[in-house]
Write an enzyme that holds these catalytic residues in place. Structure first.
Site, PDB file in Angstrom:
ATOM      1  N   ASP A 477       7.126  -8.466 104.123  1.00 47.00           N
ATOM      2  CA  ASP A 477       6.081  -9.077 104.953  1.00 47.00           C
ATOM      3  C   ASP A 477       6.603  -9.447 106.345  1.00 47.00           C
ATOM      4  O   ASP A 477       7.821  -9.513 106.565  1.00 47.00           O
ATOM      5  CB  ASP A 477       5.548 -10.325 104.226  1.00 47.00           C
ATOM      6  CG  ASP A 477       4.051 -10.512 104.426  1.00 47.00           C
ATOM      7  OD1 ASP A 477       3.531 -10.067 105.463  1.00 47.00           O
ATOM      8  OD2 ASP A 477       3.419 -11.111 103.545  1.00 47.00           O
ATOM      9  N   ASP A 547      -5.432  -8.611 104.519  1.00 47.34           N
ATOM     10  CA  ASP A 547      -5.601  -9.760 103.625  1.00 47.34           C
ATOM     11  C   ASP A 547      -7.064  -9.942 103.249  1.00 47.34           C
ATOM     12  O   ASP A 547      -7.392 -10.775 102.404  1.00 47.34           O
ATOM     13  CB  ASP A 547      -5.085 -11.040 104.303  1.00 47.34           C
ATOM     14  CG  ASP A 547      -3.572 -11.172 104.186  1.00 47.34           C
ATOM     15  OD1 ASP A 547      -2.974 -10.453 103.367  1.00 47.34           O
ATOM     16  OD2 ASP A 547      -2.993 -11.998 104.910  1.00 47.34           O
TER      17      ASP A 547
HETATM   18  C1  GLA Z   1       0.731 -12.489 104.048  1.00 50.32           C
HETATM   19  C2  GLA Z   1       0.362 -11.307 103.159  1.00 50.32           C
HETATM   20  C3  GLA Z   1      -0.245 -11.808 101.882  1.00 50.32           C
HETATM   21  C4  GLA Z   1       0.709 -12.733 101.194  1.00 50.32           C
HETATM   22  C5  GLA Z   1       1.088 -13.866 102.123  1.00 50.32           C
HETATM   23  C6  GLA Z   1       2.178 -14.743 101.521  1.00 50.32           C
HETATM   24  O1  GLA Z   1      -0.386 -13.117 104.546  1.00 50.32           O
HETATM   25  O2  GLA Z   1      -0.508 -10.439 103.820  1.00 50.32           O
HETATM   26  O3  GLA Z   1      -0.581 -10.721 101.053  1.00 50.32           O
HETATM   27  O4  GLA Z   1       1.856 -12.016 100.802  1.00 50.32           O
HETATM   28  O5  GLA Z   1       1.566 -13.397 103.362  1.00 50.32           O
HETATM   29  O6  GLA Z   1       2.550 -15.773 102.353  1.00 50.32           O
END
Ligand code: GLA
Length: 722
Positions: A477, A547
């Site tokens: 990430d 997301d």
């Molecule tokens: C980001 C990712 C999510 C999740 C969060 C965790 O927003 O896109 O899928 O992994 O971080 O903090």
């Protein structure tokens, strides 16, 4: 195929259906003579009306054709300060402090195959016969700087790649101020510019606008390709549609700051340039040093936007995505994030795995919250050791494996929390500039991954976990943009190199990780799809698309993403979000990698049955969706009510159609015309056993009148050739 017409001084690059021609003109000036549908000719000089200068147009003194000016000519790799007033691709500040740059042809070579330009991500061939490469060496007589223009023309798809190697062969240091990868100069401005804009939870929304005189374009100076704009653009001839008309597609194989600039000049011609964003960029080259630009990908299609996308998809599946999971079936996963956020322990995750197993899910992914003291987003990035108060990782991993499931884990390697052991030990390891306190975003700083010592530390911490436990999958990430861009190690004359050095640091870490753990599936992510680009795809065969898991909003995001990126790259999960039932959520997620992001303990018995059906469909359609050709039948930006898309197998024997009713329609009649089938073949509709010709399905369409049951409902149709 690449050929050189010595008589006319024309270099010609051919792909199966496109041609690209470069002319070596007076005094070695390189001209971009033609790009478009494949031509049998190897000479286009008679068409070139663009060498006639205007009365104000300058001409370099050695050029004997006094009608010529770089002011109006289609330049192959335009430079700054030498009479071409449009966007430049290269601008070099010399020892005198000016940026006047001049490049003249020196020599060229043509060879089979494609060079390996690691550590930069790039398209590759498995067999040199798949591609031919042209390297043209050009030189600036005053500074001694050489620019080697490197093109590869693919023989199995309509793709041409280009990048530039800039060498300081002079005696003095120089500073690159612009060092772009690509320029195309087209003789008309009758185009629409198509780009993908967005933000967090609303990535890659399609925007189409007619070109206008002057400058237009997109860029990112966020330290990542970003949610805001994707390093993709298309020029579609006015009136071009999904399936008809000339379209040029451009994509940068790069995950950092980029620019795609388009300029239409007084002669109504179009120049498009693409490469590293020059805004916060300079690169110091001492004598003997060189700089390689990222690779740009060009696609030409005369079958509209759909044809362009299908070419990108095939090329990226075959020549960009690598590793075990390029071909091997990817595990169907369940991710803990939307199911539990930071609120989990060993037993809760084991219970997710046990329920998931009953449903046929193949892997549990433990998302954010397992390390340091991380129980919310205020701490611990950089402390990549297990939070033992919360978790017994060995018991968890073993239990999950004993159930026959794979196990995945989350990392955010390029970040550091101010509240972390790592920051307390190494405050100068965060990205910062002297005299200014770094800005904070999502409670975190960016870690200075441009530094080898920092990378060593993070890689060491990661290996300690990944070698101790059997980890099958890693989600990588990147959850903020970069401000106060600087590194404690860079001297002032190199300070502007930071952004490129940062992303090269990321690539180095990714390369080490995928080399050390070749069997591990790595999924890219950046707050959803903030770094969804071809550079990332080279290392991570799938990327979390957004997301936003709402299936209706996902339609826009997935349709937009599909302009350039294949289905196998698009992370897509069914979540517990409220809108639509589970069937539609599943049908939309089926377009991508497919998985779940919910607490399986909370599913009702009916929902569990739907999930089991979806799991079966995932397996049934896996190859068709991963390797088939995508047809965007009804795009959500063209129709307020319905979206529809299909996948057709390469042999045209199978077709899966999905239709989603975004808002209830009262229309009496709805015939959906399919595409990409063989008109001469007969297909059985699996749902009712009826047989139809491909011609009927494409030219008359499938009658779906009153077949969709209303708001948010979806429908799938599967046809198989007899
Ligand atoms: C980001 C990712 C999510 C999740 C969060 C965790 O927003 O896109 O899928 O992994 O971080 O903090």
């Amino acid at each position: 195929m690449i050929t050189f017409n010595e008589k006319n001084n024309i270099l010609k690059l051919d792909t199966p259906s496109s041609s690209y021609m470069i002319g070596i003109y007076n005094c070695g000036l390189l001209l971009n003579l033609y790009y478009g549908r494949r031509l049998p000719d190897n000479n286009v000089w008679p068409l070139s009306k663009r060498l006639q200068s205007a009365s104000f147009s300058p001409c370099a003194p050695d050029v004997t054709d006094k009608e010529f000016s770089t002011d109006v000519a289609p330049m192959e790799y335009p430079v700054n300060g030498r009479g071409d007033f449009r966007l430049a691709a290269l601008s070099v500040m010399n020892k005198d402090g000016n940026t006047v740059t001049d490049l003249r042809y020196v020599s060229h070579t043509i060879y089979k195959g494609k060079p390996d330009i690691s550590p930069l991500p790039h398209l590759y061939t498995e067999d040199p016969a798949q591609c031919d490469t042209l390297e043209i060496t050009t030189r600036d007589p005053y500074t001694g700087v050489e620019a080697v223009l490197i093109y590869s023309a693919f023989n199995d798809c309509d793709v041409i790649t280009k990048h530039v190697l800039i060498k300081n062969n002079g005696e003095n240091s120089v500073s690159l101020r612009r060092a772009l990868s690509l320029c195309v100069d087209l003789p008309t401005m009758d185009f629409d510019l198509i780009t993908l804009y967005g933000r967090h939870v609303k990535e890659r929304q399609l925007e189409r606008r007619p070109l206008a005189h002057g400058l237009q374009g997109i860029h990112s100076k966020r330290g990542a390709s970003s949610h805001s704009h994707n390093p993709f653009a298309a020029l579609a001839e006015t009136g071009a549609t999904e399936e008809h008309g000339d379209v040029y597609g451009f994509n940068l194989v790069y995950s950092g700051n980029f620019e795609i600039g388009v300029e239409c000049d007084h002669d109504a011609t179009t120049r498009l340039v693409m490469g590293i964003d020059p805004t916060d960029f300079a690169w110091h080259l001492s004598p003997g040093e060189s700089f390689r630009t990222p690779e740009a990908v060009m696609v030409f299609s005369n079958e509209g936007l759909g044809g362009m996308s299908r070419t990108f998809h095939r090329a990226y599946r075959t020549h960009l995505i690598r590793g075990r999971y390029k071909t091997e079936k990817r595990p169907l996963l369940i991710n803990s994030w939307e199911a539990a956020y930071f609120d989990f322990d060993t037993d809760k995750l084991i219970s997710f795995a046990a329920r998931a197993k009953e449903l046929g899910i193949e892997m549990l992914v433990m998302d954010d919250g397992w390390f340091g003291k991380r129980n919310d987003d205020t701490t611990s990035l950089g402390d990549w050791f297990v939070n033992t108060e919360k978790l017994d990782l060995a018991r968890l991993v073993n239990s999950v494996h004993e159930m026959g499931l794979k196990f995945g884990i989350w990392y955010e390697p390029e970040m550091i929390s101010p509240e972390s052991e790592l920051f307390r030990a190494h405050p100068d390891w965060c990205v910062h500039v002297p005299g200014r306190t770094p800005s904070i975003a999502r409670q975190q700083y960016v870690l200075d991954i441009s530094r080898a010592d920092v990378r060593e530390n993070i890689f060491g911490q990661m290996c300690a976990i990944l070698k101790k436990h059997k980890i099958d999958y890693l989600k990588w990430d990147f959850n903020r943009n970069i401000s106060e861009a600087g590194s404690a190690l860079l001297p002032p004359e190199r300070a502007q190199e930071f952004f490129h050095r940062f992303i090269m640091g990321t690539y180095d870490l990714l390369n080490r990780l995928t080399t050390e753990f070749p069997d591990m599936l790595v999924e890219g992510c950046s707050g959803g799809g903030g770094r969804f680009d071809a550079g990332a795809l080279y290392f991570t065969p799938q990327i979390w698309t957004s997301d936003n898991t709402d299936p209706i909003e996902r339609l826009m995001i997935q349709f937009g993403t599909s302009m350039c990126y294949p289905a196998s790259a698009m992370g897509a999960h069914v979540s517990a979000c409220d809108r639509t039932g589970y069937r539609t959520k599943g049908d939309v997620a089926l377009w991508g990698t497919f998985g779940y992001e919910l607490d399986p303990n909370k599913l009702s018995p009916e929902e569990k049955e739907i999930v089991k059906t979806q799991v079966a469909e995932y397996h049934k359609y896996y190859d068709l969706i991963r390797n088939g050709d995508l047809y965007r039948l009804i795009c959500p930006w063209d129709d307020a009510f319905r979206s529809a898309w299909s996948f057709v197998s390469g042999d045209k024997n199978e077709c899966l159609v999905t239709v989603v009713e975004m808002r209830k329609v009262q229309d009496a009649v709805f015939h959906l015309k399919l595409r990409g089938l063989d008109p001469g073949k007969y297909y059985i509709n699996e749902a009712d056993g009826e047989t139809y010709s491909g011609a009927l399905l494409m030219y008359a369409g499938v009658d779906l009148t009153q077949k969709l049951a209303g708001d948010g409902k979806s429908l799938k149709l599967y046809f198989r050739a007899k």
